[in-house]
Design a protein around this motif. Structure first.
Motif: not given
Ligand SMILES: Cc1cc2nc3c(=O)[nH]c(=O)nc-3n(C[C@H](O)[C@H](O)[C@H](O)COP(=O)(O)OP(=O)(O)OC[C@H]3O[C@@H](n4cnc5c(N)ncnc54)[C@H](O)[C@@H]3O)c2cc1C
Ligand code: SF4
Lengths: 751, 351
Positions: A156-157, A160, A166-167, A325, A327, A344-346
């Protein structure tokens, strides 16, 4: 640089206000005649040609370069390598600010991605330098390349995009999904894409002692200047960058990239001016790209099609050595009124150049997934996709609960749908045909892009001959800044556009901020507007304090600047010309500066976005699967429209790019080597003229008193969003086949 | 760029002599060759420029009813020759579906026949490629290969021949006239391109120095003018190579097919003539069932060479459609989008 000879009075110039007029580009004639000098058109005396040798492996180390063979080639002057190069003042790996990205400028033998520069050959001719680069015949120690969205352990950065969390959460997504009557759970994939501006990255660099003169296309003169200054350890005022025209940038020319730094290094090494231009295939690596994504959308609705929850997760990639990253999931923050939202992102790390900003970074990738999922939900609910969107129309920004500074999306939906004829759409897919038997499908998507502001400064002057001047280091990357900003400048100083000398595009002018984030017209425009107001105030001061003036005693607030005259607000018969005021005062000119900047208080209070609705029609051959877009209508609300003509062009371009996203663009990467197999414009497909149908753009009236003094929102990027999804949804509606991996390919439709 | 000799012969004999040495290459319009040279894929020592040769740019109607097309006639000039397009409509349609207007204005007949494959691994000099460098391997296998061959490929090479022009030509039994060290000879176009087998480095049956001087269409070829189409499925409306294409030509008399010709493009290292499948149509009515049967027969030996199984099914469908279009009759005017499935797009939409 010789003075630019811009067309001062375009064909349909009207007098009166300048903002709002559909002027044609003032640089158009220069461009059509080939007289607009782009960076690579410059040839200072004694100039040499530099050509990069780039890595054919994606990961490992260069073990040898046959420098002797290259140097033996007639015309080759020198070969710059990690062992033979000028020293930089700081390590380019050090990130001195959030807009500094790591670059490969021959600091080591390590290879981190395919097409990374590994040497630079400098020669008397382009041909000799090109052959010299081949003769280097690099050898490598190769390590297995990390390729694709599953290349390794995901993580998980920390952030982003540029500093976005990130979340994000609002409400209880799991509960919302659990209580939903209908649910969608779908995974969408988008490929790596490359900007491919028509003009490749280029630089002509010339040192004179410790002064540096540069011709280079850039979307960020001052950011580039600052980066060059720190890398070469020279004072910013020793550097002069000229960037009057860009042959497109789309984000790839926003920040100083490695290859251009190599051009400056080569010029320093050799003590002569050097030109370095990227070959098309070399643009697939060191100058940024749009990262691939895999996005999972889970959406719930109640029995009436009202959202109960929206969960958007995006997997993306960054390079092995830096962090950017895409987004993508953030696209779900603003459009649909779900009581519970989670984004959310990973990410995984792969052997590519670092992905970067590419026209609507995050919004474009996220939008095609979100708009597809909303379309899937409409079908699941048995509701027309426009009706579903209206049911979930966000009256306040869903993720924050803030009111919008302005939002004419409802009017966009209405006007776009009416123009398109949306109401005649069949709910069921694969129902419509044309009379030659082709499947016909109609799809739509909602467009959105934030209304951003950066920092800028401008300098305005009013001269004794009654003319004006406006100076700002703004960037015309083809979008029309030479024209639109000059229109704002003309109104700012109360003159016709042909009476204002507008200067832009060089680093000795006041900082215009970056031409990115669809914020250039708004930001530079605000600076111009306030510089104009300031200079007019100074002039008014001169007049109203002078008892010989008919304006004596009127006070600053009491005069208006119009058509080269100051006029008493309470008595329009009393006024005098700029020239008269300055002549009497015995001054050659008055000048003033002004700034443009975001308003933190307004941003705290309001959510600021442009919006739009895009409708697309496609035809699909029922047996052969070939797709053709036959019609698109886009209705956009983006605040004040400075130049309807240029705005339309921006929106057309965005809509075409959206179509390209859905149907064409993909960098095809060999999963073993990490090399891009279609690094050229023949096989990296974008729409050609024959693919582009009649496009219809409606700009919906929108007044916004919060975004900035002029009420301008951007139009540079929004056109992609909504459009990509509209085309994809139209393909589904035509065929009944839901393709979730983009671009949509023929084989997916061979049912 | 690698230095090379440039010679500009005045006669065909001089050209053949100049090109006989190893490392020599003929240069026509260069739309393919120069790209290959810039990419380091071809590195000739000597270019023999054909463009100043006299007498190779004529389109001649022959006494026997055939047609002779000089090797230097441009793709555009040929396609826009009204008499040519009327007699050989599928050939004109194929030409106009290729490349872009600018490229067609430059590209020559000879160069089109001898253009190299578009296999991405052939172009990428860092990849192993048996065609570029004999015996080095084939990175297309196991790579990104969704557009590669489904017919006639070997373990050594799965590339396709990209020409559109060649597809109807091979269907119409075109003949290639060649001038070589030992004088003039001619071969069927069907024998010009080679399947890869164990020697994919050899694209064609030509020997070093062999010069294509003309392409001939035999008298029988014009007998198909009333029922001849070229259909090309590609990934954008224009300016893209075929994923799969087909040329179909029929002679229909009294509601029965008297003779059929069928060839496929984008499926093999050569334009693929489907002779066995043609036989299905001899003496039968042009029905959907018959065309289905042809399609199955034409692809009997097809097998995927990678992630491209879809091309087999697509090819079958294209065969059926091309035959259907041919049976319906050659359109009176060249469609605005030649060879496109959208060629006959009209406006009206209904449920
Ligand atoms: C971007 C792009 C898209 C394209 N799209 C298509 C397409 O959709 N469909 C299609 O069919 N083609 C397409 N083409 C290929 C195009 O048709 C060929 O490049 C062109 O026909 C080659 O002709 P030329 O005269 O330029 O040949 P050159 O490039 O000069 O030569 C090609 C080869 O033929 C040899 N040669 C040429 N003439 C003779 C002769 N008379 N005798 C012996 N050898 C000879 C040369 O030595 C060389 O090896 C495309 C090309 C490009 C660049
Ligand atoms: S398929 Fe043929 S041309 Fe392509 S890489 Fe393999 S050997 Fe070379």
């Amino acid at each position: 640089m010789p003075e630019l000879n811009l067309t001062s009075a375009p064909a349909h110039l009207r007098h009166g206000s300048n903002i709002g007029q559909p002027l044609t580009r003032r640089d158009g004639i220069l461009k059509v005649k080939g007289q607009a000098t782009y960076a690579a058109d410059n040839h200072p005396p004694g100039m040499l040609f530099a050509v990069m040798a780039v890595s054919s492996i994606a990961r490992g180390r260069v073990t040898s370069l046959d420098v002797t063979a290259a140097k033996r080639h007639p015309g080759v002057v020198d070969v710059m390598t990690p062992d033979h190069k000028p020293r930089l003042a700081i390590d380019p790996e050090i990130k001195t600010n959030p807009f500094v990205f790591r670059m490969e400028v021959l600091q080591s033998n390590e290879v981190r991605y395919a097409n990374q520069p590994i040497a630079v050959v400098i020669a008397e001719t382009l041909e000799a330098a090109t052959e010299g680069a081949v003769l280097l015949a690099p050898r490598y120690e190769t390590l297995p390349a990390l390729v694709g969205l599953d290349a390794g352990e995901s993580f998980v950065p920390p952030v982003v995009g540029v500093g976005n969390p990130t979340e994000n959460h609002r409400g209880d997504v799991e509960a919302g999904l659990a209580s939903a009557e209908k649910q969608i759970d779908a995974i969408y994939e988008t490929p790596p894409q490359y900007h491919n501006a028509m003009e490749p990255h280029a630089i002509v660099a010339a040192w004179d002692g410790d002064s540096l003169s540069i011709d280079m296309p850039t979307q960020g003169l001052m950011l580039s200047l600052g980066r060059i200054a720190e890398l070469f350890g020279i004072a910013p005022d020793k550097i002069h960058i000229r960037s009057p025209f860009l042959g497109g940038g789309f984000g790839s020319k926003g920040l100083m990239a490695g290859p251009q730094v190599l051009g400056v290094m080569a010029a320093k090494l050799i003590g002569k001016p050097v030109k370095l231009v990227l070959r098309r295939e070399q643009m697939y690596g060191p100058v940024g790209h749009r990262a691939p994504t895999r996005q999972r959308l889970r959406i719930g609705t109640d029995g009436e099609g009202r959202l109960t929850a929206l969960d958007h997760h995006a997997r993306t990639v960054s390079s092995t050595f830096d962090d950017f990253y895409e987004p993508a999931a953030d696209a779900s923050h603003t459009l649909y009124a779900a009581p519970a939202i989670r984004t959310s992102h990973d990410a995984v790390r792969v052997n590519t150049g670092t992905p970067l900003f590419m026209r609507a970074p995050g919004e474009a990738t996220g939008s095609i997934a979100l708009e597809s999922a909303i379309d899937e939900m409409a079908w699941a609910c048995g509701i027309d996709p426009l009706a579903l969107r209206l049911k979930n129309y966000a009256e306040v920004e869903p993720i924050t609960g803030k009111p919008f500074s302005s939002k004419a999306l409802r009017a966009c939906y209405e006007q776009g749908a009416a123009r398109f004829g949306w109401s005649k759409r069949s709910l069921q897919p694969r129902q419509m045909r044309d009379d030659s038997g082709l499947l016909v499908g109609w799809g739509m998507g909602t467009a959105t892009f934030p209304a951003l502001m950066f920092q800028a400064e401008a300098r305005a002057a009013i001269r004794r001959d009654g003319s004006g001047a406006m100076e700002i280091g703004a960037h015309d990357m083809g979008q029309g800044a030479w024209t639109a900003l000059a229109q704002i400048a003309a109104d700012a100083v109360g003159l016709d556009i042909d009476r204002v000398e507008f200067k832009a595009g060089t680093s000795d002018l006041p900082d215009a901020g970056i031409a990115g984030g669809s914020a250039h017209t708004a930001t530079a425009g605000a600076a111009i507007h306030s510089a104009g107001a300031a200079v007019v105030a100074k002039l008014a001061d001169l007049a109203t304090r002078d008892e010989r003036s008919p304006l004596f005693g009127a006070g600053n607030a009491g005069v208006i600047a119009r058509d080269g005259r100051l006029i008493r607000r309470d008595d329009e018969s009393r006024g005098e010309s700029y020239a008269e005021i300055l002549a009497r005062a015995g001054v050659a000119e008055v000048e003033a500066r002004g700034t443009g900047a975001p308003n933190p208080a307004a941003m705290e209070e309001y959510a600021m976005h442009a919006h739009g609705a895009v409708f697309a029609e496609v035809k699909v051959d029922p047996e052969l699967g070939q797709i053709r877009v036959t019609r698109m209508v886009g209705a956009f609300a983006a605040g004040r429209i400075v130049n309807p003509h240029l705005v339309k062009s921006q929106l057309f371009g965005g809509m075409i790019w959206g179509m390209s996203f859905a149907l064409h663009e993909e960098a095809i990467t060999d999963r073993r080597s990490g090399r891009i197999m279609n690094a050229n414009l023949g096989e990296y497909h974008i729409p050609v003229n024959a693919d582009v149908p009649p496009l219809d753009v409606i700009t919906v009236e929108e007044h916004d008193t919060h975004v900035n003094a002029l009420g301008i929102k951007g139009v540079g990027e929004i056109g992609i969003t909504g459009s990509a999804g509209a085309v994809a949804n139209a393909v589904w509606h035509a065929t009944g086949v839901r393709v979730r991996r983009f671009p949509i390919k023929i084989e997916e439709l061979l049912t | 760029m690698k230095p090379f000799d440039y010679v500009r012969p005045a006669t065909v004999a001089e050209a053949v002599a100049a090109a006989a040495q190893p490392g020599a290459s003929y240069l026509a319009a260069g739309t393919n060759l120069l790209d290959l040279m810039k990419g380091g894929v071809s590195r000739p020592d000597r270019l023999v420029d054909l463009t100043h040769l006299e007498g190779l740019d004529a389109i001649d109607r022959l006494a026997d009813g055939g047609l002779r097309i000089g090797a230097l006639v441009s793709n555009a000039d040929l396609a826009h020759d009204a008499a040519f397009a009327k007699s050989y409509p599928a050939v004109a349609e194929a030409l106009l579906s290729g490349a872009s207007a600018q490229l067609r204005n430059a590209a020559t007949v000879g160069g089109n026949l001898l253009q190299r494959t578009r296999c991405a691994y052939f172009y990428d000099t860092a990849s192993r490629c048996n065609k570029r460098e004999a015996g080095s391997g084939c990175d297309a296998r196991g790579g990104e290969n969704r557009t590669q061959a489904v017919l006639g490929w070997s373990a050594n090479c799965i590339a396709t021949h990209p020409s559109d022009f060649c597809v109807p030509l091979v269907a119409l039994d075109a003949i290639v006239e060649i001038e070589g060290k030992n004088g003039r000879r001619e071969i069927a176009l069907d024998e010009l391109h080679r399947l890869p087998g164990d020697t994919p480095e050899r694209d064609s049956a030509l020997e070093p120095g062999d010069l294509i001087v003309a392409v001939r269409l035999p008298p029988a070829a014009r007998g198909f003018a009333a029922h001849a189409r070229y259909l090309k499925v590609r990934e954008r409306t224009s300016y893209a190579f075929a994923v799969v294409s087909a040329a179909a030509a029929l002679r229909i008399e009294n509601g029965k097919i008297y003779e059929a010709r069928l060839a496929l493009g984008g499926v093999a290292a050569k334009p693929w003539r489907a002779r066995a499948a043609e036989d299905v149509l001899r003496g039968v009515a042009p029905t959907a069932d018959a065309f289905q049967e042809v399609a199955w027969r034409a692809l009997t030996d097809a097998k995927p060479s990678g992630d491209n199984a879809f091309k087999i099914e697509l090819a079958r469908r294209i065969v059926v459609r091309a035959l259907t279009l041919a049976a319906a009759g050659t359109p009176a005017r060249m469609p605005a989008l030649p060879a496109s499935p959208f060629a006959s797009t009209s406006g009206a939409i209904h449920a």
